[in-house]
Design a protein around this motif. Structure first.
Motif, mmCIF file in Angstrom:
data_model
loop_
_atom_site.group_PDB
_atom_site.id
_atom_site.type_symbol
_atom_site.label_atom_id
_atom_site.label_comp_id
_atom_site.label_asym_id
_atom_site.label_seq_id
_atom_site.Cartn_x
_atom_site.Cartn_y
_atom_site.Cartn_z
ATOM 1 N N GLY A 153 0.819 -1.191 0.000
ATOM 2 C CA GLY A 153 0.000 0.000 0.000
ATOM 3 C C GLY A 153 0.857 1.246 0.000
ATOM 4 N N ALA A 154 0.345 2.312 -0.587
ATOM 5 C CA ALA A 154 1.046 3.596 -0.591
ATOM 6 C C ALA A 154 0.855 4.262 0.768
ATOM 7 C CB ALA A 154 0.510 4.483 -1.704
ATOM 8 N N MET A 155 1.944 4.749 1.328
ATOM 9 C CA MET A 155 1.913 5.373 2.646
ATOM 10 C C MET A 155 2.671 6.696 2.605
ATOM 11 S SD MET A 155 0.322 3.124 4.512
ATOM 12 C CE MET A 155 0.705 3.389 6.215
ATOM 13 N N LEU A 156 2.349 7.554 3.550
ATOM 14 C CA LEU A 156 3.097 8.780 3.762
ATOM 15 C C LEU A 156 3.613 8.726 5.193
ATOM 16 C CD1 LEU A 156 3.922 11.593 2.649
ATOM 17 C CD2 LEU A 156 1.890 12.477 3.802
ATOM 18 N N ALA A 157 4.915 8.797 5.342
ATOM 19 C CA ALA A 157 5.502 8.870 6.680
ATOM 20 C C ALA A 157 5.589 10.344 7.049
ATOM 21 C CB ALA A 157 6.883 8.235 6.706
ATOM 22 N N THR A 168 5.142 8.707 11.956
ATOM 23 C CA THR A 168 3.811 8.121 11.928
ATOM 24 C C THR A 168 3.493 7.811 10.477
ATOM 25 O OG1 THR A 168 3.121 9.459 13.824
ATOM 26 C CG2 THR A 168 1.380 8.503 12.460
ATOM 27 N N LEU A 169 3.036 6.586 10.216
ATOM 28 C CA LEU A 169 2.693 6.194 8.852
ATOM 29 C C LEU A 169 1.209 6.410 8.615
ATOM 30 C CD1 LEU A 169 4.742 2.899 8.524
ATOM 31 C CD2 LEU A 169 5.260 5.113 7.510
ATOM 32 N N ALA A 170 0.874 7.109 7.536
ATOM 33 C CA ALA A 170 -0.520 7.377 7.180
ATOM 34 C C ALA A 170 -0.816 6.729 5.821
ATOM 35 C CB ALA A 170 -0.762 8.880 7.102
ATOM 36 N N PRO A 171 -1.851 5.882 5.729
ATOM 37 C CA PRO A 171 -2.177 5.249 4.445
ATOM 38 C C PRO A 171 -2.683 6.273 3.430
ATOM 39 C CG PRO A 171 -3.846 4.728 6.084
ATOM 40 C CD PRO A 171 -2.765 5.494 6.794
ATOM 41 N N LEU A 172 -2.302 6.072 2.175
ATOM 42 C CA LEU A 172 -2.751 6.958 1.093
ATOM 43 C C LEU A 172 -3.724 6.266 0.164
ATOM 44 C CD1 LEU A 172 0.589 8.721 0.138
ATOM 45 C CD2 LEU A 172 -1.259 9.587 1.578
#
Length: 181
Positions: A153-157, A168-172
């Motif tokens: 999955g694409a994530m933004l740290a 903190t990892l946030a799903p995109l």
């Protein structure tokens, strides 16, 4: 090699031997040093521009990739394209290395749990947060096994850069919709 160019004519004015497969470069705020991510040798070259010399190599994790200077210039961050080697029971994790540009050392390493790939990096205007694009592993099967229905999955740290940096990892994307690596 790191090639030095004249900004007006774009002519090569010098070159410096660095590690294997240089991929990312950033300058210290005062322009005295360049930092080169060497993806093939898993290190970061600290290049003294005036001396045209690779004066120090800092050990990185697997495949250092992007290098970016925090606004204000005291730190640079280095992302890693591949996760560290883990045993089958552990989730992979990659990291962001935080380099102190005054002391020329790795100040700390920020783990990105379950992240396999970290590439792009940028900062908020005040430099208090770094934003890193990454891919997060959704299961524990080796990432090279696309035929076995592997998905990421694409994530933004979102990395807070205070006295004690943390991510903190946030799903995109949706965890119910997947794509093969």
């Amino acid at each position: 090699r790191l090639y030095l160019l004249d900004a007006s004519s774009l002519e090569v004015t010098g070159e410096v031997a660095v590690g294997r497969m240089p991929i990312g470069v950033e300058w210290r705020a005062d322009g005295r040093f360049a930092y080169v991510a060497n993806s093939g040798s898993n290190d970061l070259s600290v290049v003294d521009i005036a001396a045209r010399s690779d004066v120090r190599r800092l050990t990185m994790n697997r495949r250092p990739w992007a290098v970016a200077r925090q606004p204000g210039g005291r730190r640079i961050l280095v992302t890693h394209q591949l996760a560290g080697i883990a045993v089958a029971e552990e989730l992979p994790a990659t990291e962001i290395a935080v380099v102190d540009t005054e002391r020329q050392i790795v100040e700390t390493r920020i783990e990105l749990p379950s992240a396999h790939v970290a590439q792009g990096i940028d900062f908020t205007p005040d430099g208090s947060l770094a934003l890193v694009s990454c891919a997060k592993v959704r299961n524990r099967v080796p990432i090279t096994q696309v035929a076995r229905n592997w998905v990421v999955g694409a994530m933004l740290a979102v990395v807070r850069l205070g006295e004690y940096p943390e991510a903190t990892l946030a799903p995109l994307d949706s965890f119910t919709r997947c794509h093969a690596d």
